[in-house]
Design an enzyme around this catalytic site. Structure first.
Site, PDB file in Angstrom:
ATOM      1  N   HIS A 124      71.723 -75.734  -6.396  1.00 41.23           N
ATOM      2  CA  HIS A 124      72.855 -74.820  -6.590  1.00 41.23           C
ATOM      3  C   HIS A 124      74.038 -75.449  -5.858  1.00 41.23           C
ATOM      4  O   HIS A 124      73.866 -76.186  -4.881  1.00 41.23           O
ATOM      5  CB  HIS A 124      72.480 -73.466  -5.975  1.00 41.23           C
ATOM      6  N   ASP A 202      66.880 -74.377   0.847  1.00 45.12           N
ATOM      7  CA  ASP A 202      67.603 -73.293   0.190  1.00 45.12           C
ATOM      8  C   ASP A 202      66.542 -72.387  -0.412  1.00 45.12           C
ATOM      9  O   ASP A 202      65.959 -72.696  -1.447  1.00 45.12           O
ATOM     10  CB  ASP A 202      68.537 -73.853  -0.889  1.00 45.12           C
ATOM     11  N   LYS A 228      68.708 -61.368  -3.635  1.00 46.99           N
ATOM     12  CA  LYS A 228      67.771 -61.991  -4.556  1.00 46.99           C
ATOM     13  C   LYS A 228      66.328 -61.620  -4.188  1.00 46.99           C
ATOM     14  O   LYS A 228      65.373 -62.180  -4.735  1.00 46.99           O
ATOM     15  CB  LYS A 228      67.961 -63.502  -4.559  1.00 46.99           C
ATOM     16  N   CYS A 366      76.386 -72.268 -11.585  1.00 46.52           N
ATOM     17  CA  CYS A 366      76.726 -72.911 -10.300  1.00 46.52           C
ATOM     18  C   CYS A 366      75.783 -74.079 -10.027  1.00 46.52           C
ATOM     19  O   CYS A 366      75.328 -74.278  -8.891  1.00 46.52           O
ATOM     20  CB  CYS A 366      76.657 -71.914  -9.149  1.00 46.52           C
TER      21      CYS A 366
END
Lengths: 416, 167
Positions: A124, A202, A228, A366
């Site tokens: 991302h 991440d 999320k 993204c």
């Protein structure tokens, strides 16, 4: 504790799923962008605002002490959720993007042209651009691990890019937000550490799936976002081993993170507070705490089995549609699958699907470097979560086919 | 008072242009826009609205795929558009295209509204066909901003082409 996943019961716990759009039942399949939140999360946030709305770590009055106590309970629970050794390993922020930027900017002063930073092509932007920019400023080499033909990380290239010992930090996603590919992060972390690199994960797309176990992974840093993992937007966690957090130069200053300030000098607080400047998103953290409580009481094994079944069903349904090209060819996707349809722009298709109540995402997600691996600039993404059903996927496919049929004559006439 | 473009009375033209020329000489652009607003707003069904938009693709002066360079690209998060402007004989030639059909349709609407109008008419035009129709809700903020960017580019170009005495 539930023994079997009962999707209907889970659906009833998430008020946002009960809505309708354009007089059609909402089929929400954009969970890689944001999850829906449960009643428990909504009630926790409302309760905080109604009964304990005060600033934390600042006042001595009852409301402030109560807010502070619950705030630190949230920190302890977040540590428990990812099996971190201590609550002090948990730094609250506005989300994974803030955390990843904090790591990049915090390590920047320690980087030089003799060093390298390693990321992957499936990142991302929030785990790609900060490192790219830091390398441009410091002269450190920016290395990007390529992908294989199946869209998975090229492990041979990963090893080779680490082999000269120059990589100071390797930062990579646990799960891709585009293809849902699950990286073998335990092995990747071990490999990077053996070459002397710090490791940063991440974890934004992985947190809901129970992939983040800090004791097991032994990474130096890990970031994830509440929204999320069925929590609210605007709050997230940066996990760091104590030694790793100590390495981060503080780049943002304000209240709540200093022990003393004079006209000429400032003494910063200890960890984690010196990395939490300003008033935090206290109500959001109350929501995060409630989201973690939900995930801990839900049947995680059942949830993961159901999400696996949903992803497999989605992929097999897509591959049956003529013209659909699914990105990547890997086993065991989690949470997302992206594709294009020959002769159609995803914006056109998704616009029609939207009018049929189906919420999917289109665009570059993204992740432009990742999309460029497939020669694409805009794709459609379906991202179910455990509160979706197989019937939701059927409705999604039906809407996709109807959209394709609608545009067929226009596309042939006015090929873009 | 109507002032002839060929008139020698520049001062008079400057004073009167805001009252007279705006109303009379932009009338065709404004009327065409008004017609679109009325017709589009009467279509209640979203599917028919999309079909109506897509018919406007016929009005586009498309840009061939091999000429869609980055220099003329209007970048977007979801879809891309390309715009090429030229002028001839006091008119603006607008070539527009997109890789998404719905956006192509909207660009076709723009082309149909300003088609054949003078540079002065286009420069003076204040577009309202997005905000006054269901397009406002359907397009979303990002696409609205993209279309606004295209409209702004066209108007600025037209303004630059407008002879100084007509400004």
């Amino acid at each position: 504790m539930r023994k079997e996943l009962d999707v209907i019961e889970y659906v009833n716990e998430f008020p946002g799923l009960a809505g309708s759009v354009y007089d059609r039942k909402l089929i929400y399949l954009d969970n890689a962008a944001t999850n829906q939140v449960s009643r428990h999360v909504i009630e926790a946030m409302t309760s905080h605002l109604q009964r304990e709305n005060a600033n934390t770590h600042r006042g001595i009055h009852y409301l402030s002490e109560l807010a502070t106590e619950h705030f630190e309970q949230a920190r302890a629970l977040a540590a428990q959720f990812i099996n971190a050794s201590r609550p002090e390993n948990i730094v609250f922020n506005s989300g994974a993007t803030a955390g990843l930027n904090m790591i990049a900017r915090g390590l920047e002063p320690s980087l030089s042209p003799a060093d390298a930073v390693l990321v992957t092509r499936l990142e991302h932007h929030s785990n790609f651009v900060p490192w790219q920019q830091v390398c441009q400023r410091t002269g450190a080499e920016f290395r990007v691990v390529p992908l294989t033909d199946t869209g998975e990380l090229d492990r041979v290239a990963f090893k080779k890019l680490l082999s000269d010992g120059r990589v100071k930090i390797a930062s990579f996603a646990a799960v891709s937000n585009v293809t849902g590919v699950v990286n073998p992060i335990r092995e990747l972390i071990a490999e990077a550490k053996s070459c002397g690199a710090l490791t940063s994960i991440d974890g934004a797309q992985a947190a809901r799936g129970g992939f983040l176990d800090m004791e097991d992974l032994q990474c130096d840093y890990c970031c994830f976002s509440a929204h999320k993992m069925i929590g609210p937007t605007g709050v997230g966690v940066l996990y760091g081993k104590e030694s790793a957090l100590e390495k981060l130069q503080v780049r943002s200053f304000g209240g709540g993170m200093v022990d003393d300030v004079t006209l000429t000098a400032t003494e910063l607080s200890g960890l984690p507070f010196r990395l939490e400047p300003g008033t935090p998103n206290i109500v959001g953290i109350a929501g995060l705490k409630a989201a973690i409580e939900d995930l801990l009481r839900f049947d995680l094994k059942g949830i993961l089995a159901h999400e696996k079944a949903l992803m497999e069903y989605t992929e097999s349904s897509l591959r049956k549609i003529q013209g659909v090209e699914v990105l990547g060819d890997m086993v065991g996707r989690f949470g997302a699958i992206s594709f294009v349809v020959r002769g159609h722009h995803p914006y056109d298709l998704a616009s029609v699907m939207d009018k049929k109540g189906v919420a999917v995402r289109v665009g570059h997600h993204c992740a432009l470097p990742h999309l460029s691996h497939y020669g694409q600039t805009a794709v459609m993404r379906i991202s179910p979560a455990f509160y979706n059903s197989l019937q939701d996927i059927d409705r999604c496919m039906r809407a996709l086919l109807e959209a394709m049929h609608f545009f067929e004559k226009w596309g042939a006439k006015h090929a873009c | 008072m109507r002032v002839d473009k060929g008139s020698e009375h520049f001062t008079t033209m400057a004073i009167d242009s805001s009252e007279v020329h705006h109303d009379e000489e932009t009338a065709s652009v404004t009327e065409r826009e008004k017609e679109f607003i009325e017709e589009f707003s009467e279509i209640g069904d979203w599917l028919l609205q999309y079909e109506y938009l897509l018919y406007y693709i016929e009005d586009l002066h498309d840009i061939p795929e091999d000429e869609r360079s980055d220099e003329i690209k209007v970048k977007g998060c979801v879809s891309n558009a390309w715009m090429r402007l030229s002028s001839s004989g006091g008119n603006v030639c607008v070539e527009l295209t997109s890789d998404a059909l719905i956006i192509k349709g909207i660009l076709g609407v723009i082309t149909a509204i300003i088609g054949g109008a003078s540079v002065r008419e286009i420069a003076a035009w204040e577009p309202t066909f997005i905000e006054k129709t269901p397009l406002r809700a359907k397009l979303g903020m990002d696409r609205q901003n993209g279309v606004a960017s295209i409209l702004s580019g066209i108007k600025k170009y037209a303004a630059k082409q407008t002879p100084w005495r007509d400004k």
